[in-house]
Write an enzyme that holds these catalytic residues in place. Structure first.
Site, PDB file in Angstrom:
ATOM      1  N   HIS A  60      28.298  -0.040  -4.942  1.00  0.00           N
ATOM      2  CA  HIS A  60      27.033   0.252  -5.612  1.00  0.00           C
ATOM      3  C   HIS A  60      26.787   1.754  -5.526  1.00  0.00           C
ATOM      4  O   HIS A  60      26.029   2.211  -4.678  1.00  0.00           O
ATOM      5  CB  HIS A  60      25.916  -0.527  -4.938  1.00  0.00           C
ATOM      6  CG  HIS A  60      24.614  -0.425  -5.664  1.00  0.00           C
ATOM      7  ND1 HIS A  60      23.611  -1.352  -5.511  1.00  0.00           N
ATOM      8  CD2 HIS A  60      24.129   0.484  -6.534  1.00  0.00           C
ATOM      9  CE1 HIS A  60      22.563  -0.999  -6.253  1.00  0.00           C
ATOM     10  NE2 HIS A  60      22.868   0.102  -6.891  1.00  0.00           N
ATOM     11  N   GLU A  65      28.138  -2.270  -9.078  1.00  0.00           N
ATOM     12  CA  GLU A  65      26.705  -2.494  -9.256  1.00  0.00           C
ATOM     13  C   GLU A  65      26.014  -1.173  -9.544  1.00  0.00           C
ATOM     14  O   GLU A  65      26.481  -0.104  -9.126  1.00  0.00           O
ATOM     15  CB  GLU A  65      26.109  -3.083  -7.966  1.00  0.00           C
ATOM     16  CG  GLU A  65      26.692  -4.412  -7.582  1.00  0.00           C
ATOM     17  CD  GLU A  65      26.046  -4.981  -6.340  1.00  0.00           C
ATOM     18  OE1 GLU A  65      25.588  -4.212  -5.491  1.00  0.00           O
ATOM     19  OE2 GLU A  65      26.008  -6.222  -6.227  1.00  0.00           O
ATOM     20  N   HIS A 117      22.530 -10.036  -1.309  1.00  0.00           N
ATOM     21  CA  HIS A 117      21.553  -9.207  -0.582  1.00  0.00           C
ATOM     22  C   HIS A 117      21.064  -9.913   0.676  1.00  0.00           C
ATOM     23  O   HIS A 117      20.449 -10.966   0.623  1.00  0.00           O
ATOM     24  CB  HIS A 117      20.375  -8.737  -1.431  1.00  0.00           C
ATOM     25  CG  HIS A 117      19.807  -7.464  -0.881  1.00  0.00           C
ATOM     26  ND1 HIS A 117      20.176  -6.220  -1.331  1.00  0.00           N
ATOM     27  CD2 HIS A 117      18.947  -7.262   0.135  1.00  0.00           C
ATOM     28  CE1 HIS A 117      19.534  -5.300  -0.631  1.00  0.00           C
ATOM     29  NE2 HIS A 117      18.789  -5.903   0.269  1.00  0.00           N
TER      30      HIS A 117
HETATM   31  C1  LIG Z   1      22.373  -5.124  -5.426  1.00  0.00           C
HETATM   32  C2  LIG Z   1      22.447  -5.327  -3.984  1.00  0.00           C
HETATM   33  O1  LIG Z   1      21.747  -6.125  -3.426  1.00  0.00           O
HETATM   34  C3  LIG Z   1      23.344  -4.488  -3.175  1.00  0.00           C
HETATM   35  O2  LIG Z   1      24.134  -3.631  -3.913  1.00  0.00           O
HETATM   36  C4  LIG Z   1      22.496  -3.680  -2.267  1.00  0.00           C
HETATM   37  O3  LIG Z   1      21.650  -2.940  -3.090  1.00  0.00           O
HETATM   38  C5  LIG Z   1      23.298  -2.812  -1.416  1.00  0.00           C
HETATM   39  O4  LIG Z   1      22.896  -1.500  -1.625  1.00  0.00           O
HETATM   40  P1  LIG Z   1      22.818  -0.571  -0.327  1.00  0.00           P
HETATM   41  O5  LIG Z   1      24.156  -0.751   0.387  1.00  0.00           O
HETATM   42  O6  LIG Z   1      22.603   0.807  -0.877  1.00  0.00           O
HETATM   43  O7  LIG Z   1      21.684  -1.111   0.494  1.00  0.00           O
HETATM   44  N1  LIG Z   2      24.887  -7.638  -4.397  1.00  0.00           N
HETATM   45  C1  LIG Z   2      24.656  -7.673  -2.974  1.00  0.00           C
HETATM   46  C2  LIG Z   2      25.633  -6.780  -2.298  1.00  0.00           C
HETATM   47  O1  LIG Z   2      26.548  -6.279  -2.918  1.00  0.00           O
HETATM   48  C3  LIG Z   2      25.524  -6.549  -0.852  1.00  0.00           C
HETATM   49  O2  LIG Z   2      24.197  -6.663  -0.390  1.00  0.00           O
HETATM   50  P1  LIG Z   2      24.051  -6.582   1.217  1.00  0.00           P
HETATM   51  O3  LIG Z   2      24.904  -7.681   1.788  1.00  0.00           O
HETATM   52  O4  LIG Z   2      24.546  -5.221   1.636  1.00  0.00           O
HETATM   53  O5  LIG Z   2      22.586  -6.794   1.478  1.00  0.00           O
END
Ligand SMILES: CC(=O)[C@@H](O)[C@H](O)COP(=O)(O)O
Ligand SMILES: NCC(=O)COP(=O)(O)O
Length: 237
Positions: free
Chosen positions: A43, A70, A190
């Site tokens: 992301h 993402e 998440h």
């Molecule tokens: C969309 C989602 O839930 C994940 O990509 C989350 O946003 C992780 O991002 P961070 O690692 O920046 O918290």
């Molecule tokens: N889309 C959720 C993700 O990629 C990871 O979320 P998290 O496990 O870091 O909260």
């Protein structure tokens, strides 16, 4: 089968903390795949606090499982998707200063924006998933704007799970049912972890993919990355 896509954002957080290349994000992604991960998720955020845009270009050259990118669909993200053509693009409505993702799309208010962006990305042969809250009307809206999949935002589930899991799971069961009836694939992510993952999978057995990062990388500090990935895979079978 529900695929485990490991989000390696936090590997990059640790790397950036000292300005060098340790841990090596590319090596970590390859190791995650070798240890059983069925996808790699990143992301890249506009401030590049963890995954950098260059990491994404470099990862594309080596990732052999499903690559999921993402992000908020601004011009920089769309250019990256055009260049990399990952297996999946997951659109997230995060503002640039969001500390982390904290809500899904309003697929009704943002219908025209999403419709245009989704058709552009699909024209590159990339599957499109959109990040949504577990609201049946929102899920129906995702189908109307042409998404291939939804990703159910599971932070509310994770935080309520500890108190009353039977209540926490209800909106997700309802939304997954609407998604399936609408012909959408179903991802989730998440704040999923070793405590709450099995109950989610048991209640939504046709889940296509979970993307897990923060908790998995934290667990790996104690159990090791290989063992941790195996522990998460066990929760999905
Ligand atoms: C969309 C989602 O839930 C994940 O990509 C989350 O946003 C992780 O991002 P961070 O690692 O920046 O918290
Ligand atoms: N889309 C959720 C993700 O990629 C990871 O979320 P998290 O496990 O870091 O909260």
């Amino acid at each position: 089968m529900t695929r485990l896509s490991v989000n390696i954002n936090k590997i990059a957080t640790l790397r950036n903390a000292r300005g060098g290349n340790n841990p090596d994000v590319i090596k970590a992604a390859l190791d995650c795949e070798r240890f059983g991960a069925q996808g790699i998720t990143v992301h890249p955020r506009p401030d590049e606090r963890h995954i950098r845009y260059k990491d994404v270009i470099d990862l594309k050259k080596v990732v052999t499982t499903e690559f999921n990118i993402e992000g908020y669909p601004d011009e920089r993200y769309l250019k990256l998707i055009r260049e990399v053509k990952p297996a999946q693009a997951t659109l997230v409505p995060d503002p640039p200063d969001a500390i982390t993702s904290n809500a899904g799309w309003d697929t009704i208010k943002n219908a025209s924006l999403l419709k245009e962006i989704i058709s552009e990305i699909k024209a590159y042969g990339v599957r499109v998933s959109i990040f949504v809250d577990p609201l049946p009307l929102t899920v129906e809206g995702a189908a109307k704007v042409g998404a291939d999949r939804i990703e159910l935002y599971t932070e509310p589930y994770a935080s309520e799970f500890k108190l009353k899991k039977e209540i926490a799971i209800k909106p997700y069961i309802e939304s997954a049912k609407v998604a399936r009836e609408s012909g959408l694939g179903i991802n989730a992510g998440h704040d999923l972890d070793l405590n709450n993952l099995r109950f989610l999978k048991l209640n939504i057995p046709y889940l296509d993919e979970v993307s897990i990062g923060h908790a998995l990388i934290c667990d790996a500090l104690y159990f090791g990355l290989e063992n941790t990935i195996q522990l998460y895979l066990k929760e999905l079978h």
